[in-house]
Write a protein that holds these residues in place. Structure first.
Motif, PDB file in Angstrom:
ATOM      1  N   MET A   1       1.052  -1.069   0.125  1.00 31.74           N
ATOM      2  CA  MET A   1      -0.004   0.108   0.123  1.00 31.74           C
ATOM      3  C   MET A   1       0.810   1.240   0.018  1.00 31.74           C
ATOM      4  N   ILE A   2       1.793   1.230   0.910  1.00 30.33           N
ATOM      5  CA  ILE A   2       2.694   2.487   0.980  1.00 30.33           C
ATOM      6  C   ILE A   2       3.728   2.664  -0.586  1.00 30.33           C
ATOM      7  N   LEU A   3       3.834   1.577  -1.283  1.00 26.88           N
ATOM      8  CA  LEU A   3       4.331   1.946  -2.567  1.00 26.88           C
ATOM      9  C   LEU A   3       3.680   2.263  -3.365  1.00 26.88           C
ATOM     10  N   GLY A   4       2.150   1.904  -3.493  1.00 29.11           N
ATOM     11  CA  GLY A   4       1.222   2.409  -4.085  1.00 29.11           C
ATOM     12  C   GLY A   4       1.034   3.873  -4.108  1.00 29.11           C
ATOM     13  N   TRP A   5       0.906   4.381  -2.997  1.00 32.65           N
ATOM     14  CA  TRP A   5       0.709   5.597  -2.753  1.00 32.65           C
ATOM     15  C   TRP A   5       1.758   6.564  -3.102  1.00 32.65           C
ATOM     16  N   THR A   6       3.092   5.897  -3.016  1.00 32.41           N
ATOM     17  CA  THR A   6       4.173   6.580  -3.426  1.00 32.41           C
ATOM     18  C   THR A   6       4.217   6.751  -4.936  1.00 32.41           C
ATOM     19  N   TYR A   7       3.881   5.727  -5.516  1.00 27.58           N
ATOM     20  CA  TYR A   7       3.932   5.627  -7.020  1.00 27.58           C
ATOM     21  C   TYR A   7       2.983   6.483  -7.561  1.00 27.58           C
ATOM     22  N   VAL A   9       1.532   9.300  -6.063  1.00 26.26           N
ATOM     23  CA  VAL A   9       2.342  10.896  -6.019  1.00 26.26           C
ATOM     24  C   VAL A   9       3.062  11.277  -7.033  1.00 26.26           C
ATOM     25  N   ASN A  10       4.148  10.225  -7.231  1.00 22.47           N
ATOM     26  CA  ASN A  10       5.280  10.590  -8.171  1.00 22.47           C
ATOM     27  C   ASN A  10       4.822  10.677  -9.325  1.00 22.47           C
ATOM     28  N   ASP A  11       3.636   9.569  -9.810  1.00 21.64           N
ATOM     29  CA  ASP A  11       3.149   9.728 -11.031  1.00 21.64           C
ATOM     30  C   ASP A  11       2.437  10.848 -11.419  1.00 21.64           C
ATOM     31  N   GLU A  12       1.770  11.339 -10.410  1.00 20.42           N
ATOM     32  CA  GLU A  12       0.889  12.607 -10.658  1.00 20.42           C
ATOM     33  C   GLU A  12       1.827  13.654 -10.654  1.00 20.42           C
ATOM     34  N   LYS A  13       2.967  13.828 -10.065  1.00 19.78           N
ATOM     35  CA  LYS A  13       3.928  15.050 -10.233  1.00 19.78           C
ATOM     36  C   LYS A  13       4.541  14.866 -11.614  1.00 19.78           C
ATOM     37  N   ILE A  14       4.828  13.971 -11.982  1.00 22.21           N
ATOM     38  CA  ILE A  14       5.340  13.922 -13.493  1.00 22.21           C
ATOM     39  C   ILE A  14       4.391  14.523 -14.633  1.00 22.21           C
ATOM     40  N   GLN A  61      -1.630  -0.175 -18.696  1.00 30.54           N
ATOM     41  CA  GLN A  61      -1.025   0.388 -17.289  1.00 30.54           C
ATOM     42  C   GLN A  61      -2.015   0.653 -16.071  1.00 30.54           C
ATOM     43  N   LEU A  62      -3.105   1.180 -16.297  1.00 33.65           N
ATOM     44  CA  LEU A  62      -3.995   1.117 -15.441  1.00 33.65           C
ATOM     45  C   LEU A  62      -4.224  -0.151 -14.643  1.00 33.65           C
ATOM     46  N   ILE A  63      -4.320  -1.136 -15.227  1.00 34.62           N
ATOM     47  CA  ILE A  63      -4.830  -2.771 -14.846  1.00 34.62           C
ATOM     48  C   ILE A  63      -3.609  -3.161 -14.482  1.00 34.62           C
ATOM     49  N   TYR A 112      -6.492   9.264 -11.264  1.00 39.76           N
ATOM     50  CA  TYR A 112      -5.380   9.889 -12.077  1.00 39.76           C
ATOM     51  C   TYR A 112      -4.672   9.157 -13.096  1.00 39.76           C
ATOM     52  N   ALA A 113      -5.460   8.221 -13.820  1.00 40.92           N
ATOM     53  CA  ALA A 113      -5.134   7.498 -14.741  1.00 40.92           C
ATOM     54  C   ALA A 113      -4.773   8.305 -16.048  1.00 40.92           C
ATOM     55  N   ASP A 114      -5.239   9.491 -16.267  1.00 41.85           N
ATOM     56  CA  ASP A 114      -5.049  10.166 -17.448  1.00 41.85           C
ATOM     57  C   ASP A 114      -5.196   9.496 -18.782  1.00 41.85           C
TER      58      ASP A 114
END
Length: 119
Positions: A1-7, A9-14, A61-63, A112-114
Motif C-alpha cells: 500500500m505504501i509503495l502504491g501511494w508513493t507511485y 504521488v510521483n506519477d501525478e507530479k510527472i 498500465q491502469l490494470i 489519476y490514470a489520465d
C-alpha cells in the motif's frame, strides 16, 4: 500500500510537469519569442499524447497498477484472514483499515490514470 501511494504521488507530479509544459510553458515561450512553431521545442510532450496506441497503453498500465498495488494487497489480507483465524482483534482492525486504504488507493489510481488524448 505504501509503495502504491508513493507511485501515485510521483506519477501525478510527472504528469503535472507535462501539463505545465504543454499548457503553460509552450504559450509563454511563444509569447516571449514570437516563434509560432515552438511546439517543435516541446514536441515530445505533445506527440506522445496523440499516439494512436496511447489509449490502449494507458488502460493496460491502469490494470497493471491496480493489480500491483491494490489487488495484491487485498489478496494478502484475505489470505491472512483465512490462514490465521485466531489473530488478535487489533490485527483484524488494522487489516480492515488497510483494506479501506487499499480501496481508496484503487479509486485514486483510477482517477489519476489520465486516459485523455491530445493536449
Amino acid at each position: 500500500m505504501i509503495l502504491g501511494w508513493t507511485y501515485l504521488v510521483n506519477d501525478e507530479k510527472i504528469s503535472a510537469i507535462g501539463r505545465y509544459i504543454r499548457l503553460t510553458l509552450v504559450e509563454k515561450v511563444k509569447e516571449k519569442t514570437g516563434h509560432a512553431e515552438v511546439e517543435s521545442l516541446f514536441g515530445w510532450e505533445i506527440a506522445h499524447r496523440s499516439d494512436r496506441r496511447r489509449s490502449l497503453r494507458k488502460i493496460e498500465q491502469l490494470i497493471v497498477d491496480e493489480i500491483t498495488f491494490v489487488v495484491s494487497g487485498i489478496i494478502a489480507l484475505i489470505s491472512f484472514w483465512i490462514l490465521v483465524p485466531g489473530a488478535a482483534l487489533a490485527i483484524h482492525v488494522l487489516g480492515g483499515v488497510e483494506l479501506i486504504l487499499l480501496l481508496i488507493l484503487g479509486w485514486e489510481i483510477l482517477i489519476y490514470a489520465d486516459l485523455a488524448k491530445g493536449r
